[in-house]
Scaffold this motif. Structure first.
Motif, PDB file in Angstrom:
ATOM      1  N   ASP A 174       1.473  -0.874  -0.170  1.00 26.30           N
ATOM      2  CA  ASP A 174      -0.278   0.424  -0.221  1.00 26.30           C
ATOM      3  C   ASP A 174       0.889   1.299  -0.046  1.00 26.30           C
ATOM      4  O   ASP A 174       2.020   1.293   0.527  1.00 26.30           O
ATOM      5  N   PRO A 175       0.440   2.291  -0.457  1.00 32.96           N
ATOM      6  CA  PRO A 175       1.498   3.533  -0.790  1.00 32.96           C
ATOM      7  C   PRO A 175       1.551   3.957   0.706  1.00 32.96           C
ATOM      8  O   PRO A 175       2.792   4.228   0.504  1.00 32.96           O
ATOM      9  N   ASN A 176       1.405   3.571   1.735  1.00 34.05           N
ATOM     10  CA  ASN A 176       1.817   4.012   3.079  1.00 34.05           C
ATOM     11  C   ASN A 176       3.545   3.860   3.407  1.00 34.05           C
ATOM     12  O   ASN A 176       3.976   4.013   4.252  1.00 34.05           O
TER      13      ASN A 176
ATOM     14  N   ALA B 241       5.964  11.657  -7.715  1.00 36.78           N
ATOM     15  CA  ALA B 241       6.522  13.460  -6.604  1.00 36.78           C
ATOM     16  C   ALA B 241       5.704  12.214  -5.483  1.00 36.78           C
ATOM     17  O   ALA B 241       4.721  11.856  -5.797  1.00 36.78           O
ATOM     18  N   VAL B 242       5.922  12.584  -4.693  1.00 35.94           N
ATOM     19  CA  VAL B 242       4.855  12.267  -3.059  1.00 35.94           C
ATOM     20  C   VAL B 242       4.730  13.707  -1.893  1.00 35.94           C
ATOM     21  O   VAL B 242       5.424  13.509  -1.541  1.00 35.94           O
ATOM     22  N   GLY B 243       3.696  12.954  -1.697  1.00 39.48           N
ATOM     23  CA  GLY B 243       2.646  14.015  -0.841  1.00 39.48           C
ATOM     24  C   GLY B 243       2.049  13.040   0.195  1.00 39.48           C
ATOM     25  O   GLY B 243       1.935  11.911   0.213  1.00 39.48           O
ATOM     26  N   HIS B 244       2.173  13.944   1.667  1.00 43.44           N
ATOM     27  CA  HIS B 244       1.857  13.347   2.799  1.00 43.44           C
ATOM     28  C   HIS B 244       1.234  14.147   4.004  1.00 43.44           C
ATOM     29  O   HIS B 244       1.757  15.141   3.982  1.00 43.44           O
ATOM     30  N   GLY B 245       0.822  13.695   4.598  1.00 41.18           N
ATOM     31  CA  GLY B 245      -0.283  14.514   6.259  1.00 41.18           C
ATOM     32  C   GLY B 245       1.176  15.280   6.400  1.00 41.18           C
ATOM     33  O   GLY B 245       2.803  14.721   7.031  1.00 41.18           O
ATOM     34  N   GLY B 246       0.973  15.752   7.975  1.00 40.00           N
ATOM     35  CA  GLY B 246       2.136  16.487   8.336  1.00 40.00           C
ATOM     36  C   GLY B 246       2.594  14.783   9.339  1.00 40.00           C
ATOM     37  O   GLY B 246       3.673  15.590  10.059  1.00 40.00           O
ATOM     38  N   ASP B 247       1.346  14.321   9.831  1.00 39.53           N
ATOM     39  CA  ASP B 247       2.434  13.557  10.701  1.00 39.53           C
ATOM     40  C   ASP B 247       2.928  12.113   9.634  1.00 39.53           C
ATOM     41  O   ASP B 247       3.609  11.089   9.810  1.00 39.53           O
ATOM     42  N   GLY B 248       2.779  12.080   8.545  1.00 36.98           N
ATOM     43  CA  GLY B 248       3.546  11.502   7.710  1.00 36.98           C
ATOM     44  C   GLY B 248       2.745   9.969   7.652  1.00 36.98           C
ATOM     45  O   GLY B 248       3.023   9.195   7.217  1.00 36.98           O
ATOM     46  N   SER B 249       1.677  10.475   7.791  1.00 35.68           N
ATOM     47  CA  SER B 249       0.669   8.703   8.102  1.00 35.68           C
ATOM     48  C   SER B 249       0.141   8.394   6.204  1.00 35.68           C
ATOM     49  O   SER B 249      -0.186   6.982   6.929  1.00 35.68           O
ATOM     50  N   LYS B 250      -0.421   9.676   5.788  1.00 31.20           N
ATOM     51  CA  LYS B 250      -0.489   9.126   4.525  1.00 31.20           C
ATOM     52  C   LYS B 250      -0.155   9.224   3.384  1.00 31.20           C
ATOM     53  O   LYS B 250       0.584  11.225   3.076  1.00 31.20           O
ATOM     54  N   TYR B 251       0.400   8.807   2.034  1.00 31.67           N
ATOM     55  CA  TYR B 251       1.359   9.105   1.519  1.00 31.67           C
ATOM     56  C   TYR B 251       0.094   8.863   0.295  1.00 31.67           C
ATOM     57  O   TYR B 251      -0.445   7.795   0.354  1.00 31.67           O
TER      58      TYR B 251
END
Length: 335
Positions: free
Chosen positions: A160-162, A195-205
């Motif tokens: 999965d992406p995470n 390119a990779v984006g994720h939330g501030g806590d790094g939990s959702k990529y």
């Protein structure tokens, strides 16, 4: 580099010896021959008997214990360790023995509901079992030794992406970032950037791709499982630098037409990063692609050995690159 492998009383195997290992090892055989068991034995040995490796293997195999509460079936936080032993016999004195070169590990069932781990790099450790012979996750001791980070296991399902995102964070702004793009170009040559984006806590990529001639961001998931599989393969290779990569069903999600380029990517990357690779396959296309690469690039072929394992046979049949090439030319069955 691991030179050889001996397995005794582990899962499918009463005994198995692979007498010679190469830089890249392809393990083939019929269903239930034990191909995945070979990978698990190496992972367990490299981890120095860390019980959490047993837990991860059970997760991959869907071996978690199921319990029913008020008519609802759910997973319990424990595994049945009898499945680890050949014949599923969890009786006092039963042992598993693993050895790769100078590395060795022995797991013994003790009379008082314990597993005893002992090996060359692990003086001794014991893990308690429940009265029913189960291994509870919440009662596992803290790791008694440091995990070897340079062993990586890529299972046959697409990550999965995470999971991919955590691996991506380790290579961003390094030369391996560009090489990950090159890996995706095996399937889709128009890919220019990742390119990779994720939330501030790094939990959702979220992974996005830039394609030649387009200004749009294309989600990685829209490109198919083969693209995601190659990204996972490239990231695991980078993470295993200087160590070992284990890949179950290396051809998962890939069309036969890209397998030769996939093998070139794996072998060249493994050589550059000093990674010893162990992979399994059922696919004749995958084997033939490897044989074709050996013919086209004899220099890369020096890294390759194919090991055929069969139920009931205690020694694997090993083919060199030249033997594999001849077998492919003569349409000999090596699976």
């Amino acid at each position: 580099m691991l030179p050889s492998l001996q397995i005794k009383n582990f899962r499918t195997f009463r005994a198995l010896t692979i007498e010679r290992l190469g830089g890249v090892n392809l393990i083939v055989g019929t269903n239930n021959a034990g191909k995945t068991c070979v990978l698990e034995a190496i992972e367990l040995l490299f981890s120095r008997g860390e019980p959490r490796v047993l837990w991860r293997a059970a997760m991959r195999r869907d071996e978690l214990v199921r319990v029913a509460t008020q008519g609802i079936v759910r997973f319990a936080a424990e595994i049945d360790v009898a499945h680890l032993f050949h014949g599923h016999a969890l009786t006092p004195g039963e042992t598993i023995e693993l050895q790769c070169g100078q590395r060795n590990l022995r797991i013994e069932v003790l009379a008082h509901d314990e597993l005893h781990f002992q090996g060359d790099q692990l003086a001794s450790s014991r893990v308690a079992l429940s009265p029913s012979g189960k291994l509870p996750l919440n009662e596992l001791p803290k790791p008694s030794v440091t995990f070897v980070d340079s062993i990586q296991f890529l299972a046959n399902e697409v990550l999965d992406p995470n999971q991919l995102g955590k691996l991506w964070d380790e290579i961003v702004l390094t030369p391996e970032e560009g090489r990950a793009v090159e890996a995706l170009q095996v399937v889709e040559p128009s890919i220019e950037r990742i390119a990779v984006g994720h939330g501030g806590d790094g939990s959702k990529y979220s992974f996005f791709l830039k394609l030649a001639g387009s200004s749009e961001r294309v989600p990685l998931g829209s490109m198919g499982d083969g693209t995601k599989r190659l990204l996972a393969l490239a990231l695991h290779l980078a993470r295993a630098s200087g160590g070992v990569l284990l890949v179950d069903e290396i051809d998962t999600g890939l069309h036969y037409s890209v397998m030769l380029r996939m093998w070139r990517l794996v072998i060249e990357t493994a050589r550059r990063l000093g990674v010893q690779v162990f992979a399994t396959t059922h696919s004749l296309d995958c084997i033939n692609a490897l044989a074709e690469l050996c013919e086209r690039s004899p220099d890369l072929g020096r890294e390759i050995l194919l090991h055929r394992i069969e139920p009931g046979q205690e020694t694997a049949m090993t083919y060199t690159a030249e033997e594999l090439r001849i077998a492919a030319e003569q349409h000999m069955e090596v699976r």
